[in-house]
Design a protein around this motif. Structure first.
Motif, PDB file in Angstrom:
ATOM      1  N   LEU A 351     -42.675  26.199  -2.986  1.00 27.06           N
ATOM      2  CA  LEU A 351     -42.396  26.886  -1.675  1.00 27.06           C
ATOM      3  C   LEU A 351     -41.934  26.030  -0.628  1.00 27.06           C
ATOM      4  O   LEU A 351     -41.007  26.716   0.044  1.00 27.06           O
ATOM      5  CB  LEU A 351     -43.704  27.673  -1.510  1.00 27.06           C
ATOM      6  CG  LEU A 351     -43.725  28.407  -0.083  1.00 27.06           C
ATOM      7  CD1 LEU A 351     -42.898  29.745  -0.463  1.00 27.06           C
ATOM      8  CD2 LEU A 351     -45.035  28.848   0.223  1.00 27.06           C
ATOM      9  N   TYR A 352     -42.436  24.993  -0.647  1.00 29.13           N
ATOM     10  CA  TYR A 352     -41.611  24.004   0.496  1.00 29.13           C
ATOM     11  C   TYR A 352     -40.269  23.760   0.380  1.00 29.13           C
ATOM     12  O   TYR A 352     -39.503  23.861   1.255  1.00 29.13           O
ATOM     13  CB  TYR A 352     -42.546  22.786   0.637  1.00 29.13           C
ATOM     14  CG  TYR A 352     -42.240  21.658   1.370  1.00 29.13           C
ATOM     15  CD1 TYR A 352     -43.037  21.778   2.820  1.00 29.13           C
ATOM     16  CD2 TYR A 352     -41.356  20.989   1.406  1.00 29.13           C
ATOM     17  CE1 TYR A 352     -42.325  20.769   3.731  1.00 29.13           C
ATOM     18  CE2 TYR A 352     -40.989  19.829   2.300  1.00 29.13           C
ATOM     19  CZ  TYR A 352     -41.570  20.034   3.780  1.00 29.13           C
ATOM     20  OH  TYR A 352     -41.104  19.048   4.364  1.00 29.13           O
ATOM     21  N   ALA A 354     -38.048  25.600  -1.088  1.00 32.69           N
ATOM     22  CA  ALA A 354     -37.519  26.736  -1.081  1.00 32.69           C
ATOM     23  C   ALA A 354     -37.343  27.352   0.445  1.00 32.69           C
ATOM     24  O   ALA A 354     -36.404  28.069   0.877  1.00 32.69           O
ATOM     25  CB  ALA A 354     -38.073  27.915  -1.893  1.00 32.69           C
ATOM     26  N   THR A 355     -38.310  26.614   1.269  1.00 34.92           N
ATOM     27  CA  THR A 355     -38.287  27.245   2.678  1.00 34.92           C
ATOM     28  C   THR A 355     -38.113  26.175   3.551  1.00 34.92           C
ATOM     29  O   THR A 355     -37.806  26.606   4.901  1.00 34.92           O
ATOM     30  CB  THR A 355     -39.627  28.014   2.889  1.00 34.92           C
ATOM     31  OG1 THR A 355     -40.834  26.959   2.960  1.00 34.92           O
ATOM     32  CG2 THR A 355     -39.890  29.124   2.018  1.00 34.92           C
ATOM     33  N   TYR A 363     -37.709  24.885   9.026  1.00 31.65           N
ATOM     34  CA  TYR A 363     -37.301  25.670   7.996  1.00 31.65           C
ATOM     35  C   TYR A 363     -36.055  25.787   7.992  1.00 31.65           C
ATOM     36  O   TYR A 363     -35.031  25.572   8.791  1.00 31.65           O
ATOM     37  CB  TYR A 363     -37.814  27.254   8.644  1.00 31.65           C
ATOM     38  CG  TYR A 363     -39.213  27.432   8.708  1.00 31.65           C
ATOM     39  CD1 TYR A 363     -39.851  27.341   7.475  1.00 31.65           C
ATOM     40  CD2 TYR A 363     -39.900  27.654   9.843  1.00 31.65           C
ATOM     41  CE1 TYR A 363     -41.431  27.443   7.341  1.00 31.65           C
ATOM     42  CE2 TYR A 363     -41.280  28.043   9.737  1.00 31.65           C
ATOM     43  CZ  TYR A 363     -41.928  27.760   8.786  1.00 31.65           C
ATOM     44  OH  TYR A 363     -43.189  27.956   8.932  1.00 31.65           O
ATOM     45  N   ASN A 364     -35.394  25.952   6.517  1.00 35.12           N
ATOM     46  CA  ASN A 364     -34.256  26.065   6.348  1.00 35.12           C
ATOM     47  C   ASN A 364     -33.360  27.250   6.782  1.00 35.12           C
ATOM     48  O   ASN A 364     -34.203  28.254   7.343  1.00 35.12           O
ATOM     49  CB  ASN A 364     -33.794  25.748   4.756  1.00 35.12           C
ATOM     50  CG  ASN A 364     -34.621  26.905   3.839  1.00 35.12           C
ATOM     51  OD1 ASN A 364     -34.600  28.152   4.291  1.00 35.12           O
ATOM     52  ND2 ASN A 364     -34.910  26.550   2.826  1.00 35.12           N
ATOM     53  N   ARG A 366     -32.062  30.261   5.454  1.00 32.01           N
ATOM     54  CA  ARG A 366     -32.452  31.407   4.673  1.00 32.01           C
ATOM     55  C   ARG A 366     -33.879  31.747   5.114  1.00 32.01           C
ATOM     56  O   ARG A 366     -34.034  33.106   5.425  1.00 32.01           O
ATOM     57  CB  ARG A 366     -32.217  31.092   3.181  1.00 32.01           C
ATOM     58  CG  ARG A 366     -32.628  32.320   2.240  1.00 32.01           C
ATOM     59  CD  ARG A 366     -32.574  32.150   0.760  1.00 32.01           C
ATOM     60  NE  ARG A 366     -32.735  33.240   0.017  1.00 32.01           N
ATOM     61  CZ  ARG A 366     -32.697  33.207  -1.384  1.00 32.01           C
ATOM     62  NH1 ARG A 366     -32.348  32.153  -1.920  1.00 32.01           N
ATOM     63  NH2 ARG A 366     -33.019  34.252  -1.749  1.00 32.01           N
ATOM     64  N   HIS A 367     -34.820  30.862   5.055  1.00 29.39           N
ATOM     65  CA  HIS A 367     -36.359  31.414   5.140  1.00 29.39           C
ATOM     66  C   HIS A 367     -36.260  31.340   6.759  1.00 29.39           C
ATOM     67  O   HIS A 367     -37.268  32.389   7.101  1.00 29.39           O
ATOM     68  CB  HIS A 367     -37.403  30.047   5.056  1.00 29.39           C
ATOM     69  CG  HIS A 367     -38.697  30.571   4.917  1.00 29.39           C
ATOM     70  ND1 HIS A 367     -38.985  31.703   4.006  1.00 29.39           N
ATOM     71  CD2 HIS A 367     -39.790  29.819   5.817  1.00 29.39           C
ATOM     72  CE1 HIS A 367     -40.665  31.623   4.446  1.00 29.39           C
ATOM     73  NE2 HIS A 367     -40.743  30.865   5.429  1.00 29.39           N
ATOM     74  N   ARG A 370     -35.284  35.120   7.460  1.00 33.44           N
ATOM     75  CA  ARG A 370     -36.265  35.949   6.805  1.00 33.44           C
ATOM     76  C   ARG A 370     -37.565  36.118   7.800  1.00 33.44           C
ATOM     77  O   ARG A 370     -38.255  37.137   7.973  1.00 33.44           O
ATOM     78  CB  ARG A 370     -36.770  35.632   5.570  1.00 33.44           C
ATOM     79  CG  ARG A 370     -37.507  36.593   4.703  1.00 33.44           C
ATOM     80  CD  ARG A 370     -38.463  36.051   3.227  1.00 33.44           C
ATOM     81  NE  ARG A 370     -37.063  35.647   2.546  1.00 33.44           N
ATOM     82  CZ  ARG A 370     -36.970  34.530   2.132  1.00 33.44           C
ATOM     83  NH1 ARG A 370     -37.561  33.627   2.506  1.00 33.44           N
ATOM     84  NH2 ARG A 370     -35.963  34.317   1.310  1.00 33.44           N
ATOM     85  N   LEU A 371     -37.976  35.083   8.484  1.00 32.76           N
ATOM     86  CA  LEU A 371     -39.115  35.116   9.557  1.00 32.76           C
ATOM     87  C   LEU A 371     -38.776  35.572  10.562  1.00 32.76           C
ATOM     88  O   LEU A 371     -39.507  36.328  11.221  1.00 32.76           O
ATOM     89  CB  LEU A 371     -39.561  33.529   9.630  1.00 32.76           C
ATOM     90  CG  LEU A 371     -40.055  32.447   8.340  1.00 32.76           C
ATOM     91  CD1 LEU A 371     -40.518  31.180   8.934  1.00 32.76           C
ATOM     92  CD2 LEU A 371     -41.430  33.424   8.180  1.00 32.76           C
TER      93      LEU A 371
END
Length: 524
Positions: A351-352, A354-355, A363-364, A366-367, A370-371
């Motif tokens: 998860l880390y 990916a985010t 945060y990258n 993409r994440h 989303r947030l």
């Protein structure tokens, strides 16, 4: 009768059998419903051994001594029969030890008088020897006091039969057949007290054999689950060496078996250290976990993940498995614990990855996007999106090298995290481009926060590994909206356009993104 020649050895075999069952069941002496059975089995073993000693002895004095030795276990056998049945049907031993001690006082008096009988004859009017079918033993003529004490002792056996008979009314079908077998077997020694005189059976030691049916039936009925089902020797070794925790409870929710891993996991989850969980009520665990408790008490199977209290991310999986022998039959549960900590750590790592941006810890892209979408939906206040990038960052790479550039990005990102740790969301959008989303009351407040941020960053000195310190400036664009229907794409586009104006307008600026007529740029 030829078979009578081996009669004493049959008694010895009975003693060995009772001793084996007593020793093997002593490991469960802390388990509710089984605390006294092992004592009863050992008492019966002594009865067999002392009876064999009486028969095998040649002198009258030796036979009398062995006969006297038998009296204490004979009296205690009925008292502990009562204790076994009492606890078996109620699963409670509260105050029972104290009552047993009181009940044994007349037994102590009886034994004392037996061994001093040669002085005052309070217990026996006469003692002789009788031989039947080649078996010689002591014959006594009891006094009224002796008969009264014997009657007192037999009341415990009769009461035990009564308790077991009454319990049949509420026993489930599965337990009913075992309880009936126990009741019928218990009637053998109790009934023999009254039937032997009528049948005129005078063989020495015959009373000892009447105890075999109840102790054997009692042993297998009370220990049928752990001894006959999950405890063949091979399975026992497997379970004891499993990394998973295995906990078996009975119909009264008491733990009747547990392996070493289960002991450790129960202690961790219940946050209490126990010398042994064997015999404890599973409520001590379930009181902390409501959802698990609901499934358990309704005898529903299920799987759960539970975070271990007081640990850094440790997690156990908990599986509930019914041990119901059939529909509508009350039984216990099998609880299996498995350590999911490594799996959860791996999931958190994935998860880390990916985010979160590996280099900066923000945060990258993409994440972050989303947030922000969820952030906007969950809050009614105005949303401000601040986009900024480091001015002339290429110059840092060209001057100090790419490693220094990476160090500058890391230091820069740490500053952002400290500033917005509890009041916004920060992310890395691209190479040296970053974004922060926060709540604001209006456009003026959002612009003021952006200016404060850029000013703070311009005063911050970035420390490089070589000891050099450099200052950085940022160009920023900010967009604000109170429209709940606004999309992230719209907000981002406005902030990006404002950032472009800041960069092309001289850098080190903050521009408020809006309609062209409302755009303004301020130099810092």
């Amino acid at each position: 009768m030829p078979w009578m020649q081996g009669y004493p050895y049959y008694l010895i075999m009975g003693s060995v059998l009772s001793l084996y069952m007593g020793v093997s069941s002593s490991r469960y002496r802390n388990t509710p419903g089984r605390r006294y059975l092992w004592i009863l089995l050992l008492v019966v073993s002594v009865i067999f051994a002392a009876t064999a000693g009486e028969i095998l002895s040649e002198s009258f004095q030796a036979k009398l001594w062995w006969r006297n030795i038998q009296q204490a276990p004979l009296f205690l056998s009925t008292i502990f029969t009562y204790a076994v049945i009492k606890e078996y049907i109620s699963r409670s031993s509260d105050g029972l030890n104290r009552r047993l001690a009181l009940f044994c006082i007349p037994v102590a008096l009886y034994v004392l008088l037996i061994f001093t009988d040669s002085w005052h004859h309070l217990m026996r009017t006469g003692v002789g020897m009788n031989t039947v079918a080649g078996v010689s033993g002591i014959v006594v003529h009891p006094t009224v006091l002796n008969m009264a004490l014997i009657a007192y002792d037999q009341l415990f056996g009769i009461y035990a039969v009564f308790l077991l008979a009454v319990s049949l009314q509420s026993a489930s079908k599965y337990y009913f057949k075992w309880n009936v077998l126990m009741l019928l077997s218990l009637l053998v020694p109790i009934g023999s007290i009254f039937l032997l005189p009528l049948l005129k059976i005078t063989i020495t030691g015959f009373i000892a054999f009447t105890y075999l049916p109840p102790v054997i039936i009692g042993y297998f009925s009370m220990f049928r689950d752990p001894e006959l089902s999950i405890y063949p020797k091979a399975k026992k070794q497997i379970i004891e060496n499993m990394k998973d925790g295995i906990v078996l409870t009975d119909r009264f929710n008491n733990i009747i078996d547990i392996n070493e891993a289960g002991e450790l996991m129960l202690s961790a989850l219940a946050e209490r250290a126990e010398k042994s969980w064997l015999g404890k009520n599973i409520f001590l665990l379930l009181e902390h976990y409501g959802e698990v408790a609901v499934h358990y008490y309704q005898r529903l199977e299920g799987q759960f993940e539970i975070d271990v209290p007081g640990t850094d991310g440790s997690c156990y999986g908990l599986s509930l498995i019914t041990t119901e022998p059939g529909p509508g039959m009350s039984a216990g549960m099998l609880i299996v614990f498995s350590d999911l900590s490594e799996k959860k750590r791996y999931e958190r790592e994935l998860l880390y990855q990916a985010t979160v941006d590996d280099l900066t810890g923000l945060y990258n892209r993409r994440h972050f996007m989303r947030l922000i979408e969820n952030y906007a939906l969950q809050n009614e206040a105005g949303i401000a999106l601040l986009l900024f990038d480091i001015d002339d960052f290429k110059l840092i790479n060209d001057t100090y090298g790419h490693m220094a550039g990476d160090q500058a990005l890391i230091d820069f990102s740490d500053k952002i995290l400290r500033m917005y740790q509890n009041r916004g969301i920060a992310g890395r959008i691209g190479g040296e481009e970053f974004a922060v989303c926060f709540l604001a009351d209006n456009e003026e407040a959002a612009l003021s926060e952006a200016e404060k941020f850029c000013s703070e960053m311009s005063r911050h000195l970035v420390r490089l590994d070589g000891g050099q310190r450099i200052s950085l400036t940022v160009s920023a664009g900010i967009a604000f909206t109170k429209d709940s229907g606004a999309t992230f794409e719209t907000l981002y586009r406005e902030a990006d356009e404002a950032l472009y104006l800041s960069k092309t307008g001289g850098k080190n600026k903050v521009t408020l993104g809006r309609k062209p007529a409302l755009r303004e740029a301020r130099s810092l």
